[in-house]
Write a protein that holds these residues in place. Structure first.
Motif, PDB file in Angstrom:
ATOM      1  N   ILE A 107       1.056  -1.356  -0.202  1.00 48.17           N
ATOM      2  CA  ILE A 107      -0.322  -0.467  -0.033  1.00 48.17           C
ATOM      3  C   ILE A 107       1.298   1.207  -0.303  1.00 48.17           C
ATOM      4  O   ILE A 107       0.723   1.961  -0.794  1.00 48.17           O
ATOM      5  CB  ILE A 107      -0.667  -0.076   1.230  1.00 48.17           C
ATOM      6  N   TRP A 108       2.320   1.557   0.665  1.00 49.86           N
ATOM      7  CA  TRP A 108       2.892   2.336   0.848  1.00 49.86           C
ATOM      8  C   TRP A 108       3.378   2.193  -0.155  1.00 49.86           C
ATOM      9  O   TRP A 108       3.676   3.003  -0.860  1.00 49.86           O
ATOM     10  CB  TRP A 108       3.963   2.078   1.829  1.00 49.86           C
ATOM     11  N   PRO A 264       6.422   1.051  10.342  1.00 50.54           N
ATOM     12  CA  PRO A 264       8.290  -0.132  10.339  1.00 50.54           C
ATOM     13  C   PRO A 264       7.340  -0.127   7.800  1.00 50.54           C
ATOM     14  O   PRO A 264       8.599  -0.293   7.763  1.00 50.54           O
ATOM     15  CB  PRO A 264       7.497  -1.196  10.897  1.00 50.54           C
ATOM     16  N   ALA A 265       6.406  -0.291   7.788  1.00 50.10           N
ATOM     17  CA  ALA A 265       5.624  -0.725   6.649  1.00 50.10           C
ATOM     18  C   ALA A 265       6.349   0.363   5.735  1.00 50.10           C
ATOM     19  O   ALA A 265       6.807   0.223   4.592  1.00 50.10           O
ATOM     20  CB  ALA A 265       4.451  -1.049   6.737  1.00 50.10           C
ATOM     21  N   PHE A 266       6.477   1.893   6.335  1.00 47.50           N
ATOM     22  CA  PHE A 266       6.647   2.629   5.292  1.00 47.50           C
ATOM     23  C   PHE A 266       8.229   2.471   5.297  1.00 47.50           C
ATOM     24  O   PHE A 266       9.233   2.900   4.104  1.00 47.50           O
ATOM     25  CB  PHE A 266       6.747   4.067   6.290  1.00 47.50           C
ATOM     26  N   LEU A 297       7.271   1.491  -9.406  1.00 44.28           N
ATOM     27  CA  LEU A 297       6.854   1.249  -7.722  1.00 44.28           C
ATOM     28  C   LEU A 297       5.643   0.722  -7.367  1.00 44.28           C
ATOM     29  O   LEU A 297       5.187   0.336  -7.026  1.00 44.28           O
ATOM     30  CB  LEU A 297       6.160   3.185  -7.277  1.00 44.28           C
ATOM     31  N   LEU A 298       4.516   1.096  -9.027  1.00 46.15           N
ATOM     32  CA  LEU A 298       4.048   0.245  -9.474  1.00 46.15           C
ATOM     33  C   LEU A 298       4.064  -1.513  -9.560  1.00 46.15           C
ATOM     34  O   LEU A 298       3.170  -1.849  -8.432  1.00 46.15           O
ATOM     35  CB  LEU A 298       2.833   0.623 -10.818  1.00 46.15           C
ATOM     36  N   ASN A 304       3.862  -6.550  -3.483  1.00 46.07           N
ATOM     37  CA  ASN A 304       3.902  -6.739  -2.731  1.00 46.07           C
ATOM     38  C   ASN A 304       2.431  -7.395  -1.826  1.00 46.07           C
ATOM     39  O   ASN A 304       2.493  -7.868  -0.956  1.00 46.07           O
ATOM     40  CB  ASN A 304       4.628  -5.538  -1.525  1.00 46.07           C
ATOM     41  N   LEU A 305       1.148  -6.630  -2.360  1.00 45.30           N
ATOM     42  CA  LEU A 305       0.854  -7.353  -2.251  1.00 45.30           C
ATOM     43  C   LEU A 305       0.344  -9.018  -2.829  1.00 45.30           C
ATOM     44  O   LEU A 305      -0.924  -8.959  -2.029  1.00 45.30           O
ATOM     45  CB  LEU A 305      -0.934  -6.108  -3.340  1.00 45.30           C
TER      46      LEU A 305
END
Length: 562
Positions: A107-108, A264-266, A297-298, A304-305
Motif C-alpha cells: 500500500i505504501w 515499519p512498513a513505510f 513503484l507500481l 508486495n500485495l
C-alpha cells in the motif's frame, strides 16, 4: 500504468537464453528463499511462497528485463526487526503479522506511485544507503551464529545479543554444525572465485557453462541433505515443508495490531524501492535499457500485495540473483516466468526433498550472499571527499548496529537533512567584479577583478529560502557601512531556482534597508520561473527605479561604471 515493455514485442530467438537464465536463477532462488524466510523468523515455505506471485506480477508490470524479484536478505532482516515486538518468531501469529506487513508495504509503495515518488530517486543519499546496507549485512551475518554453532539463540535482544549469548553458552556449541557451515562457506568462495576460471579453459557448451559456474549453492545443498540422511548428523535441519501452493486470502488485518506496523512498513517500502531501483538502474546502464522509476513503484507495490495474499512477506529486487540472471543471458521477464514455473514445480512435487537440509548450509548461503554488501570503502571515500558525507555513512552504520534497521535509517535520513539545512543556511554568497576588459564577472576573492566603490555586485549560489535568507541580508548589510560610497547594489540570481515566502520577505527588507540609506537595489540574471513568483507580488513595482537586467554585464553598462 502499462504492461511490461520486456514482454511486448518478444522475439522467439530470445527464448533459449531466457529458459537457461530462468533455470539458473532457480538454482539460487530455492535455497535462498528458504534461508531468507528463516532469517525473517518465518517457516521455510514462506520464502517459497514469496517467490511465486510476485514474480508473475513483476513480469507483467516491471520495466527491467533482468531484475529478479523475490525474498531478499535486507528486507527479511527488517521484517524480523519489525515483527519481534508483536509475536514470537516462527509462530502462526508472527506469520499473520508478516502477511499484514507485506500488504502495508504494498500500500505504501502504491501511495508513493500515486504521488510520483519515482522521480525523487535521490531522496536518500548514497552514504545513507551504503551505511545502512553495510551494517545490515553485518547484522545478518551475526544472526547466522545460531546456525553456525548449533546453539539455540533466542530472537531479540539487539544486534549484538547473538554474540554475547554465544560467548556465554559456548559449551553448547555443536562442532558438526560449525564444521559444516565453515566447509560450505569455503566451497562457495571457491566456486565463485575459481570455478568460472577453471571452466573457461574447457570447451563447454554455452548452455551448460552457466549452470556449472552458478551451481555452488545447489552443490552444498545437495551434499548437506545427503550427509544428514546418510550419517544422521546431530545438527538442526529445515524440517517439514508443506507441499502444494498457497491458498490466496486477504491478510487478517483485524486480528493484528496493524496500525503499529504502518511506520515499519513505510521504512521497508522505502528501502525495498531504493534497493529495487538501484539494481534495475545499474543493469539498465549495461543493457542500454530505460527504466521507468514510477512504473517500478507500481510493479513493486502490486508484487508486495500479491505476496500478502499468498501467505508470504515483503519482497524486493535481489542484487545477486539479478546479476546472475543478466550474466546468464536473460533477455526479458520470460526468464522470471521460467523461474516461477520451476518454483511451482518444487512446491508441488519436490518440497519434501528439503526436509533434511541443514540450517548450517543455509547460514553459509546467507553469509556469502550479503558479504559483498559490506562496503567499508564507501564510507572511507565519502569521508575523504567531504567529511559530512563520511559522517552520515558512519552514523547510519552505527545506528543500525546499535538500535536496529529502522532506527538506523531514520538516523541517516535525519542527519542528512540536518547537514543539508546547515550547509544551505550558509550559502556561497560572493562579491563579484569584472575580469579585465572582458564581459565575465568573477569572485573578488579568487580573481584579480575591477570593482567600483559605488557598486556592490553580490551573487548567491543557492536557492533563497527560510534557512538562508537572513544570511544574505547580513552579508549585504555587513558590506555597507554608514560611510560607504555604495550607491547601487546588484543581486545576481543566476543560481536561484526557487524563492519561498521567507526569501521574498528578505528581498523586501533588503530593499527597504538600502532605500533608507539612499542606495538603489537592482536584480540581474533572475530566471523566468523566479520572476514569475516575484511577479505575483508588488516587489517589482517597489523596486523601481531599480531595474531588472538580463546579465550583470548589462547592469554595469547601464549604470555607467567600469
Amino acid at each position: 500504468m502499462k504492461f511490461s515493455n520486456t514482454l511486448r514485442g518478444y522475439q522467439r530467438q530470445w527464448l533459449p537464453a531466457d529458459i537457461t537464465a530462468g533455470l539458473i536463477v532457480t538454482i539460487l532462488l530455492i535455497p535462498q528463499s528458504i534461508a531468507y524466510a528463516l532469517l525473517a523468523g518465518l517457516p521455510p515455505v514462506a520464502g517459497l511462497y514469496a517467490s511465486l506471485l510476485p514474480l508473475a506480477v513483476y513480469a507483467f508490470l516491471g520495466t527491467s528485463p533482468t531484475l529478479a524479484i523475490g525474498p531478499v536478505a535486507i528486507v527479511s532482516l527488517m521484517t524480523l526487526d519489525a515483527l519481534l515486538p508483536f509475536a514470537a518468531a516462527g509462530t502462526a501469529e508472527f506469520a499473520a503479522h508478516a502477511t499484514v506487513l507485506a500488504g502495508l508495504t504494498g500500500i505504501w509503495l502504491l501511495v508513493f506511485f500515486a504521488v510520483g515518488l519515482g522521480s525523487w530517486t535521490s531522496f536518500m543519499s548514497h552514504s545513507v544507503i551504503s551505511g545502512f546496507t553495510s551494517a545490515a549485512a553485518i547484522v545478518i551475518i551475526i544472526n547466522q551464529l545460531k546456525y553456525f554453532t548449533g546453539i539455540d539463540i533466542p530472537h531479540g535482544g539487539g544486534s549484538w545479543f547473538p554474540i554475547a549469548y554465544t560467548l556465554e553458552h559456548w559449551h553448547e556449541a555443536v562442532p558438526m554444525a560449525l564444521m559444516m557451515s565453515v566447509a560450505s562457506i569455503l566451497v562457495l568462495i571457491f566456486w565463485q572465485g575459481y570455478v568460472p576460471k577453471i571452466m573457461s579453459r574447457w570447451k563447454m557448451s554455452a548452455i551448460i557453462l552457466p549452470f556449472v559456474t552458478k551451481s555452488g549453492p545447489l552443490i552444498i545443498v545437495v551434499v548437506g541433505i545427503l550427509l544428514t540422511q546418510v550419517a544422521d548428523l546431530p545438527i538442526s535441519t529445515v524440517g517439514d515443508i508443506p507441499a502444494g501452493l498457497p491458498s490466496l486470502q486477504i491478510p487478517a488485518f483485524s486480528d493484528v495490531d496493524w496500525r503499529s506496523l504502518i511506520a515499519p512498513a513505510f521504512v521497508i517500502a522505502l528501502i525495498a524501492y531504493l534497493e529495487n531501483i538501484s539494481i534495475a538502474g545499474a543493469m539498465a546502464m549495461q543493457q542500454s535499457h530505460r527504466i521507468s522509476p514510477n512504473q517500478e513503484l507500481l510493479a513493486l507495490g502490486v508484487a508486495n500485495l500479491s505476496a500478502a495474499i499468498s501467505q508470504a512477506y515483503p519482497i524486493s529486487g535481489s542484487f545477486g540473483r539479478s546479476m546472475v540472471n543478466m550474466s546468464a543471458g536473460a533477455r526479458s521477464q520470460v526468464a522470471g516466468l521460467v523461474t516461477l514455473i520451476s518454483v511451482i514445480f518444487v512446491c508441488l512435487f519436490a518440497s519434501h526433498l528439503f526436509v533434511t537440509l541443514p540450517h548450517a548450509v543455509l547460514a553459509a548461503i546467507n553469509t556469502i550472499a550479503v558479504w559483498s554488501l559490506i562496503r567499508w570503502q564507501d564510507g572511507w571515500r565519502a569521508w575523504r571527499f567531504q567529511y559530512s558525507d563520511g559522517l552520515i555513512w558512519l552514523l547510519t552504520f552505527m545506528g543500525v548496529l546499535i538500535w536496529g534497521a529502522e532506527t538506523g535509517i531514520v538516523i541517516g535520513i535525519g542527519i542528512s537533512l540536518i547537514l543539508y539545512l546547515r550547509r544551505t543556511s550558509k550559502p556561497h554568497v560572493v562579491e563579484i567584479g569584472r575580469l579585465g576588459d572582458s564581459e565575465r564577472l568573477r569572485s573578488i576573492e579568487r580573481h584579480q577583478v575591477e570593482t567600483s566603490p559605488e557598486l556592490l555586485i553580490v551573487r548567491i549560489d543557492e536557492n533563497l529560502y527560510f534557512a538562508n535568507s537572513q544570511y544574505l541580508e547580513n552579508y549585504i548589510y555587513d558590506r555597507i557601512s554608514p560611510k560607504s560610497s555604495v550607491k547601487h547594489v546588484i543581486i545576481v540570481g543566476s543560481a536561484i531556482n526557487y524563492i519561498d515566502f521567507c526569501g521574498f520577505e528578505s528581498l523586501e527588507r533588503i530593499l527597504e534597508q538600502l532605500r533608507g540609506q539612499g542606495i538603489q537595489l537592482h536584480f540581474a540574471e533572475f530566471k523566468g520561473p523566479v520572476m514569475d513568483q516575484l511577479g505575483k507580488t508588488n516587489l517589482l513595482t517597489q523596486l523601481q527605479p531599480g531595474q531588472i537586467f538580463m546579465t550583470a554585464s548589462d547592469a554595469l553598462r547601464t549604470l555607467g561604471h567600469l
